[in-house]
Scaffold this active site. Structure first.
Site, PDB file in Angstrom:
ATOM      1  N   ASP A 156      36.037 125.252  46.440  1.00 11.01           N
ATOM      2  CA  ASP A 156      35.850 124.122  47.355  1.00 11.01           C
ATOM      3  C   ASP A 156      34.732 124.435  48.350  1.00 11.01           C
ATOM      4  O   ASP A 156      33.805 125.178  48.021  1.00 11.01           O
ATOM      5  CB  ASP A 156      37.195 123.841  48.069  1.00 11.01           C
ATOM      6  CG  ASP A 156      37.388 122.365  48.369  1.00 11.01           C
ATOM      7  OD1 ASP A 156      36.544 121.803  49.083  1.00 11.01           O
ATOM      8  OD2 ASP A 156      38.376 121.782  47.908  1.00 11.01           O
ATOM      9  N   HIS A 234      36.827 120.023  53.992  1.00 10.75           N
ATOM     10  CA  HIS A 234      37.535 119.715  52.748  1.00 10.75           C
ATOM     11  C   HIS A 234      38.271 120.937  52.197  1.00 10.75           C
ATOM     12  O   HIS A 234      39.449 120.869  51.850  1.00 10.75           O
ATOM     13  CB  HIS A 234      36.492 119.196  51.751  1.00 10.75           C
ATOM     14  CG  HIS A 234      37.028 118.612  50.484  1.00 10.75           C
ATOM     15  ND1 HIS A 234      37.212 119.353  49.348  1.00 10.75           N
ATOM     16  CD2 HIS A 234      37.389 117.344  50.158  1.00 10.75           C
ATOM     17  CE1 HIS A 234      37.667 118.561  48.371  1.00 10.75           C
ATOM     18  NE2 HIS A 234      37.778 117.335  48.839  1.00 10.75           N
ATOM     19  N   SER A 571      41.732 114.621  45.820  1.00 10.85           N
ATOM     20  CA  SER A 571      41.460 115.965  46.346  1.00 10.85           C
ATOM     21  C   SER A 571      42.659 116.538  47.084  1.00 10.85           C
ATOM     22  O   SER A 571      42.874 117.741  47.073  1.00 10.85           O
ATOM     23  CB  SER A 571      40.322 115.911  47.372  1.00 10.85           C
ATOM     24  OG  SER A 571      39.086 115.996  46.757  1.00 10.85           O
TER      25      SER A 571
END
Ligand SMILES: *[C@@H]1O[C@H](CO)[C@@H](O)[C@H](O)[C@H]1NC(C)=O
Ligand SMILES: *[C@@H]1O[C@H](CO)[C@@H](O)[C@H](O)[C@H]1NC(C)=O
Ligand SMILES: *[C@@H]1O[C@H](CO)[C@@H](O)[C@H](O)[C@H]1NC(C)=O
Ligand SMILES: *[C@@H]1O[C@H](CO)[C@@H](O)[C@H](O)[C@H]1NC(C)=O
Ligand SMILES: *[C@@H]1O[C@H](CO)[C@@H](O)[C@H](O)[C@H]1NC(C)=O
Ligand SMILES: *[C@@H]1O[C@H](CO)[C@@H](O)[C@H](O)[C@H]1NC(C)=O
Ligand SMILES: *[C@@H]1O[C@H](CO)[C@@H](O)[C@H](O)[C@H]1NC(C)=O
Length: 787
Positions: A156, A234, A571
């Site tokens: 990520d 994220h 996600s």
């Protein structure tokens, strides 16, 4: 709708199609294309299949460089360098190549595929919406007993190590098999890793190039920002969702106050920073998977993917390639299915060796009340920190009535940029609709704010279930029914007025879970004979750790930047499943990835908190193509009774049926003597031992399709299961035998299912075969496409 790749080709102009075909041809098949002048070199990935364990990596790199010098003209020697080199679980490299050079390389012996190093996307929602969470699963007692030996690799945007979610309090020694590392970098020290965060690697898109050994000077391109530190948020969010330590009194500026914790708080985290805000290079993602396998992770969580409109075949897809080799080495790969829903054929990361995740809402959401001038109170959805109070009131105007001169009414209705006459909007609350998907909520908010408005009410049926974070700007979103009432009120009075109050948590919200609007749907665009997505997990309103926001505009007035964030997307769903998989692995260390997947699939729940069938946000009953087998139920998945094991042989047969040549498949897996079964056809894919069944073509009248499955008993030694069939109308489904008796653990038994579409109407219909021994239920869902 988003067309599948085959359809996409059809709708391109013929000239474009010809060009596209030529491109495919150049890259995939023809080694001997005449040179085209002035080709600019571009990044490519050259994938060369499997590798025996413990191979000589220097020899491999030397041979790769040799291949490059054979195709790159001698006056461009500088390009004879590998930007990435894969040599742990599979072999290959990435490099700067012209189309012609890529084409020549694809003709080389041992080269499985050569593909452009494209940028993959992060699977957060399109409009950067934020939400809340309820990420913990399972009971404390079970978690307390769970071993600390499972390691989850997160590919990520990196990590914010100071977050309390990554505290290692109470964690034992790092397992000795761990071979990973904690790379130092800018603003990231070795001491930022601990017993929870046991590894951190980062990659710059143009990593230190590997040049021929003969060139002594060895230029190093140092990227000043090279570090595993997350600058996007994220990666920190997904990592803490998978395995974050429990943090008491987490909240997002006071909203969603409660305990934030990951799906498997006892597991370790290893971070692979392969992505930045702009996305992730294919070559880097492939490198990160290669490293994670070698480092010794058990589960890999990947919340990124290609656009559904540009999917490539399995052996040119970096995530599919990496996941195949991970699976071969016992490492489970869990991926998000993408946010291109709700149209069919949008799910990505759909290879049969990947666990593909859809996103649902949870029973908590955020509501912001709209108080109309006549005293009526409407509930809208939003995360907003409006400072307005119910004692205030502002004029209410409909966007189309305050349009700037010569602006089309439809644009002003949609809060299109530049569509308002600020003299008519200043100090007022604007009502807009969401009928034009090109204007995101973020843009609408900025437009209303820019026009001096006091607030914005949005009428949008689709997105209302995914509350939008408008920061301090008063905002609320309603569906068509409530919207009609507001418009009716506005019609009923000369001087309509309203106020929008700050958002509040709505707990025990019903119905939940609901399939999220954005969640990508099956069938898969590459093959319909495997049912995708596999399962669904929370992906709307997820509160988890994040980086302290640096964007001052997003921080409500008078508050300090929050170290938690509310985000939505597949996600966010993916790490819930990765955490659940780690939780199962910690109880069943010997289970293979396919056994863990089977346990999650066959025990998933198909009912919501009203006891009714799960629905999509439109209110329609959700199908297996919307939600996979249903919402994961990790506690039940701990004792599934029976599991469907899918072996590497199964996956290789899948590649035969899909259409790859035997020789190519043999390169993918080295050291075996694999042969394709005779007469491979796509229809045979349905026969792969998968925990669900998909029959892509069931011709009425003349054919009966038979599919076989094998189950392994992981429950009590002596158990007898009987089958119950839930068949859609018009399809006759028979199971043979209808009874399976086991006398040992690990004993296997097979059965056959026949589908006869006598009176079916055309199109997909859904049903299931449920095996039960009284204590366990094993659901084998199916999708059948009657033609
Ligand atoms: C090595 O390669 C670099 C970059 O192409 C070049 O600048 C340098 O002169 C080369 N060194 C030698 C010793 O060839
Ligand atoms: C509310 O916030 C706005 C800016 O967001 C500010 O101008 C206004 O003074 C605030 N009102 C109160 C009562 O705090
Ligand atoms: C409001 O009034 C206008 C004009 O009278 C009419 O066209 C429109 O349908 C009305 N809207 C609602 C929601 O009643
Ligand atoms: C306010 O107006 C709406 C729309 O005309 C109506 O449905 C509602 O009953 C009204 N509320 C009150 C309290 O009169
Ligand atoms: C949804 O499923 C339930 C239970 O199977 C059924 O009663 C209902 O009619 C279905 N609704 C629709 C719209 O198909
Ligand atoms: C390969 O397969 C053939 C035929 O199935 C068999 O005769 C041969 O021994 C196998 N070779 C190896 C190395 O397994
Ligand atoms: C299973 O059943 C067999 C025969 O009925 C019996 O001999 C055996 O002891 C049983 N095993 C267990 C674990 O109960």
């Amino acid at each position: 709708m988003h067309p599948s790749p085959a359809r996409a080709t059809l709708i391109l102009s013929s000239a474009m199609a010809a060009l596209l075909l030529q491109l495919l041809f150049l890259v995939l098949t023809s080694p001997s294309v005449s040179a085209i002048s002035n080709q600019a070199p571009e990044p490519y990935v050259v994938y060369m299949g499997g590798i025996p364990e413990g191979g000589d990596q220097e020899a491999l790199q030397a041979s790769h460089l040799q291949m490059l010098s054979a195709v790159i003209p001698s006056d461009e020697e500088a390009r004879v360098s590998l930007t990435q080199s894969y040599h742990h679980a599979f072999k290959g490299f990435s490099a700067m190549l012209t189309e012609t050079e890529a084409a020549s390389l694809s003709g080389y012996d041992g080269v499985v595929s050569v593909f452009r190093d494209r940028i993959l996307r992060l699977h957060t929602t399109r409009s950067w919406d934020f939400l809340e969470a309820e990420s913990g699963i399972g009971s404390e007692r079970l978690h307390d007993r769970a071993s600390n030996d499972v390691i989850i690799g997160i590919i990520d945007t990196g990590i914010w190590p100071e977050s309390p979610s990554f505290s290692d309090a109470g964690m034992g020694k790092i397992p000795s098999r761990w071979k990973g590392t904690c790379m130092e970098g800018s603003d990231f020290k070795k001491s930022d890793c601990n017993r929870k965060l046991i590894g951190a690697r980062y990659y710059t898109s143009q990593a230190e190039p590997i040049r021929p050994a003969t060139n002594g000077s060895h230029t190093i391109r140092v990227d000043g920002f090279g570090s595993a530190r997350d600058s996007v948020g994220h990666g920190t969010h997904t990592a803490s969702t998978a395995a974050g330590t429990a943090v008491q009194s987490a909240s997002y500026y006071g909203l969603a106050r409660g305990v934030a914790k990951g799906g498997s708080p006892s597991s370790r985290l290893a971070i692979y920073k392969a992505c930045s805000l702009g996305g992730c290079a294919s070559s880097t993602v492939l490198k990160a998977i290669d490293d994670a396998i070698d480092d010794g992770v058990d589960v890999i969580s990947i919340s990124i993917g290609m656009s559904s409109a540009f999917q490539t075949d399995f052996l040119s897809d970096p995530i599919a390639i990496g996941a195949f080799h991970a699976n071969q080495r016992g490492v489970m790969v869990v991926c998000s299915g993408g946010n291109d829903g709700p149209d069919p054929y949008t799910v990505v990361n759909s290879a049969p060796w990947i666990l593909t995740v859809a996103a649902s809402s949870i029973d908590r959401t955020f509501q912001s009340q709209i108080v109309l001038g006549n005293g009526s109170i409407m509930k809208g959805f939003a995360i907003s920190f409006s400072n307005l109070s119910s004692s205030e009131s502002f004029p209410l105007v409909f966007g189309r009535d305050v349009a700037a001169e010569s602006t089309p009414v439809s644009e002003a209705s949609n809060c299109y940029p530049g569509s308002f006459d600020a003299d008519k909007t200043s100090g007022k609350i604007i009502v807009c609709v969401g009928t034009d998907p090109t204007v995101t909520r973020r843009v609408k908010k900025l437009v209303a704010q820019g026009a001096g408005a006091k607030g914005l009410i949005l009428i949008d049926e689709d997105e209302k279930g995914v509350p939008f974070d408008s920061g301090s700007f008063p905002f609320s979103e309603v569906g068509n029914d409530v919207g009609a009432q507001i418009l009716e009120y506005m019609n009923s009075t000369k001087k309509p007025s309203a106020v929008i109050l700050p958002a509040e948590d709505a707990k025990e919200f019903k119905p939940a879970p609901v399939v999220a609007y954005f969640s990508a749907r099956g069938p898969g665009g590459l093959t319909e004979a495997i049912l995708k997505p596999d399962v669904m997990a929370p992906g709307v309103s997820i509160v988890a750790a994040s980086i302290p926001s640096s964007d001052i505009g997003d921080v409500p007035a008078g508050k300090k930047p929050s170290s938690f964030a509310i985000k939505s997307g597949t996600s966010m769903a993916c790490p819930h499943v990765a955490g659940a998989a780690a939780f199962i692995k910690s109880s069943h260390p010997r289970w293979s990835p396919s056994m863990i997947r089977s346990a999650l699939v066959t025990t998933a729940t198909m009912t919501n908190n009203l006891g009714k069938p799960l629905t999509s946000n439109s209110g329609a009953n959700a199908s297996f193509h919307d939600m996979g087998a249903g919402e994961i139920s990790p506690l039940r998945a701990l004792s599934p009774g029976l599991v469907f094991e899918t072996t590497t042989e199964d996956y290789l047969r899948f590649l035969c049926y899909y259409g790859y040549k035997e020789q190519v498949i043999r390169s993918v897996i080295t050291g075996t003597n694999f042969s394709c079964p005779p007469d491979p056809t796509q229809d045979l894919i349905s026969n792969i031992n998968y925990p669900s069944i998909s029959v892509a073509k069931l011709e009425g009248k003349q054919t009966v399709v038979k599919v076989s499955r094998t189950v392994t008993n992981v429950g009590p030694a002596n158990s007898t299961y009987t089958a119950a069939v839930d068949a859609p109308s018009g399809i006759v489904v028979k199971v043979s035998p209808e009874r399976l008796a086991f006398t040992k653990r690990w004993m296997r038994a097979s059965y056959e299912v026949s589908f006869d579409a006598k009176d079916a109407s055309r199109g997909y219909c859904y049903g299931s075969i449920t095996w039960s021994d009284g204590a366990h239920t094993v659901r084998n869902g199916f999708a059948v496409n009657a033609m």
